[in-house]
Design a protein around this motif. Structure first.
Motif, PDB file in Angstrom:
ATOM      1  N   GLU A 286      20.653  24.173 -21.043  1.00  0.00           N
ATOM      2  CA  GLU A 286      20.273  23.578 -19.619  1.00  0.00           C
ATOM      3  C   GLU A 286      19.785  22.282 -19.433  1.00  0.00           C
ATOM      4  O   GLU A 286      20.008  21.445 -18.492  1.00  0.00           O
ATOM      5  N   THR A 287      18.815  22.092 -20.662  1.00  0.00           N
ATOM      6  CA  THR A 287      17.738  20.573 -20.621  1.00  0.00           C
ATOM      7  C   THR A 287      18.979  19.597 -20.586  1.00  0.00           C
ATOM      8  O   THR A 287      18.912  18.404 -20.537  1.00  0.00           O
ATOM      9  N   LEU A 288      20.471  19.640 -21.483  1.00  0.00           N
ATOM     10  CA  LEU A 288      20.829  18.872 -21.491  1.00  0.00           C
ATOM     11  C   LEU A 288      22.165  18.634 -20.334  1.00  0.00           C
ATOM     12  O   LEU A 288      22.879  17.336 -20.407  1.00  0.00           O
ATOM     13  N   ALA A 289      22.162  19.364 -19.555  1.00  0.00           N
ATOM     14  CA  ALA A 289      22.914  19.136 -18.152  1.00  0.00           C
ATOM     15  C   ALA A 289      22.951  17.873 -17.325  1.00  0.00           C
ATOM     16  O   ALA A 289      24.185  17.291 -17.456  1.00  0.00           O
ATOM     17  N   PRO A 290      21.822  17.157 -17.597  1.00  0.00           N
ATOM     18  CA  PRO A 290      21.800  16.076 -16.451  1.00  0.00           C
ATOM     19  C   PRO A 290      22.495  14.971 -17.359  1.00  0.00           C
ATOM     20  O   PRO A 290      23.280  13.974 -17.184  1.00  0.00           O
TER      21      PRO A 290
END
Length: 382
Positions: A286-290
Motif C-alpha cells: 500500500e505504501t507504493l500506491a501513490p
C-alpha cells in the motif's frame, strides 16, 4: 500530484540516444544510463520513466540547492561496451555530477574504471553482484554505490526459502554462463542450499541469447528435482518455464531472483502460475500506491517492471538528498554524502550505507506469480 512541465529532447549520437531536460536557467546535471533497447529494455524503460518522474517532482518543489536538475540519458542497448561509452560521454562531454544506473551487474563492472578514475559516482539500481562496489581484492570502489541488496544475500534467501519454507531439498539449476549476475547468484545459492540441508541434483548452463532449452530441461526432468532455480535475467526465464511445462514438467516449482518482470507472462502465460521470485518490493504494498498512481497518470501505462521503477525512483531521491547534504554539485562532495547516508527514508525502504557502499539489513520480499501478477507472499531474512 501536479508535475512541473518540462520538455525532453531526444537525440541520436554515435548509436546512443540522449534525452535531456532543457532549461534556460543554470542547472545541476545528472546522468542516467539505462537499457532503452536490447534484452533489458523492459527493465530500462521503467527506470528511465521513474527517474524522469522523480526529477520532475523534485524540480516542481524547487529543485536542489535552488537549481533545477537536468537529466541526460544514454541508451546502453543492454551492452557493457555501450555502458562504458555512455559513462565516458556523460563525464567528459556532458559534465554530469553523478550517474544513475544501469541495472545490470556486468555493465556496472565494465564502467567502474571510468567512473572511479574520473571521480564521478555511479548509483546502481539493481546490480547485485558483489564486484559492482568492490574490486577483485575486496577494496571498496570509491565511486560505486547501489540501492539493492546483493547476490550473496538473495542467493541465500532462495536457498533458505526452498529448503526451509517450501521443504524442498532436491534442486536443479539452469543458469546463463555468460552473465555475471547469473553466475554470482548461482554460486551463492549453491553455498546456501547445502548449508540448509539441500542437494543440487543437476547444475546446467546455457548462453545468453539461446531460445531452446529443451535439451537441458529433458535432463532435469529425468532427475528427482523438486525445484528448478533460475538465477537469470530477461526473457530467458519465461522461455524456460514455458518449455518446461510443455515437456510435461507439471510438478516442479520454479524459483528465481530479483529479475522477475510482468512481461514474462506474455511469453510463458499460465506456466508462470505459482512460481516464486525474490524481490525488493511487492507491487501490492500500500505504501507504493501513490507511486504507481502517479506513474500511470504521467505515462498512461502501468509500471509493470515495478522493482526497476521503484528502485530507480528512489535512486533519484537519494541522489537529490546527497547533493543537498553536500551543499554543492561537486562530484567529490556528492560521493562523500552518498557514502555517509544514514537512516534515509525513501519510498521502498530506509537506507544506511555500509563500508562497501551497500544498503544495510534490507528485508527481502518473496513474490508468488498469480493471475498475471507478482503478488506478495512473505518476507524473508535468513
Amino acid at each position: 500530484m501536479k508535475f512541473f512541465k518540462v520538455g525532453f529532447v531526444l537525440l541520436c549520437v554515435v548509436g546512443m540516444c540522449i534525452s535531456s531536460v532543457a532549461f534556460a536557467a543554470d542547472t545541476i546535471k545528472v546522468g542516467q544510463i539505462t537499457a532503452l533497447t536490447g534484452d533489458h529494455a523492459a527493465y530500462g524503460q521503467a527506470e528511465h520513466d521513474a527517474v524522469q518522474m522523480a526529477i520532475e517532482e523534485i524540480n516542481a518543489t524547487g529543485g536542489v540547492l535552488g537549481k533545477k536538475i537536468e537529466l541526460v540519458v544514454y541508451d546502453n542497448k543492454t551492452r557493457p561496451e555501450d555502458t562504458v561509452n555512455a559513462a565516458r560521454r556523460l563525464i567528459e562531454e556532458d559534465k554530469v555530477c553523478a550517474i544513475i544506473g544501469p541495472n545490470g551487474s556486468g555493465m556496472h563492472i565494465a564502467s567502474a574504471p571510468i567512473v572511479n578514475n574520473s571521480g564521478v559516482s555511479q548509483i546502481g539500481t539493481l546490480p547485485t553482484n558483489p564486484l559492482v562496489t568492490v574490486d577483485e581484492k575486496g577494496n571498496t570502489r570509491p565511486y560505486n554505490f547501489r540501492i539493492c541488496f546483493l547476490d550473496p544475500y538473495q542467493g541465500e534467501i532462495i536457498a533458505f526459502f526452498a529448503a526451509k519454507e517450501l521443504k524442498k531439498l532436491n534442486a536443479a539449476l539452469l543458469y546463463d554462463v555468460s552473465s555475471e549476475y547469473s553466475q554470482g547468484l548461482r554460486e551463492f545459492f549453491l553455498l546456501g542450499f547445502e548449508k540448509y540441508g539441500g542437494k543440487v541434483v543437476l547444475d546446467e548452463g546455457y548462453r545468453g541469447g539461446d531460445i531452446d532449452f529443451r535439451a537441458q530441461l529433458t535432463q532435469i526432468a529425468n532427475t528427482n528435482a523438486e525445484v528448478l532455480v533460475l538465477p537469470n535475467l530477461g526473457k530467458d526465464m519465461a522461455l524456460i518455464i514455458k518449455q518446461a511445462r510443455e515437456l510435461g514438467m507439471k510438478d516442479i516449482i520454479f524459483i528465481g531472483g530479483d529479475a522477475y518482470g510482468e512481461f514474462m507472462w506474455e511469453i510463458a502465460g499460465d506456466a508462470m502460475e505459482n512460481s516464486y521470485w525474490v524481490s525488493h518490493v511487492a507491487p501490492d504494498d500500500e505504501t507504493l500506491a501513490p507511486f504507481f498512481a502517479s506513474y500511470k497518470k504521467m505515462f498512461n501505462k502501468e509500471c509493470s517492471e515495478f522493482m526497476n521503477g521503484v528502485l530507480a525512483y528512489d535512486c533519484a531521491y537519494w541522489l537529490a538528498d546527497a547533493i543537498n547534504r553536500a551543499g554543492s554539485d561537486d562530484p567529490a562532495k556528492i560521493r562523500d554524502a552518498l557514502e555517509s547516508t544514514k537512516d534515509l527514508k525513501l519510498l521502498h525502504a530506509t537506507i544506511t550505507m555500509d563500508e562497501q557502499h551497500n544498503p544495510k539489513d534490507k528485508d527481502a520480499v518473496i513474490l508468488i506469480a498469480k493471475d498475471n501478477l507478482g503478488r506478495f507472499f512473505t518476507k524473508v531474512k535468513p
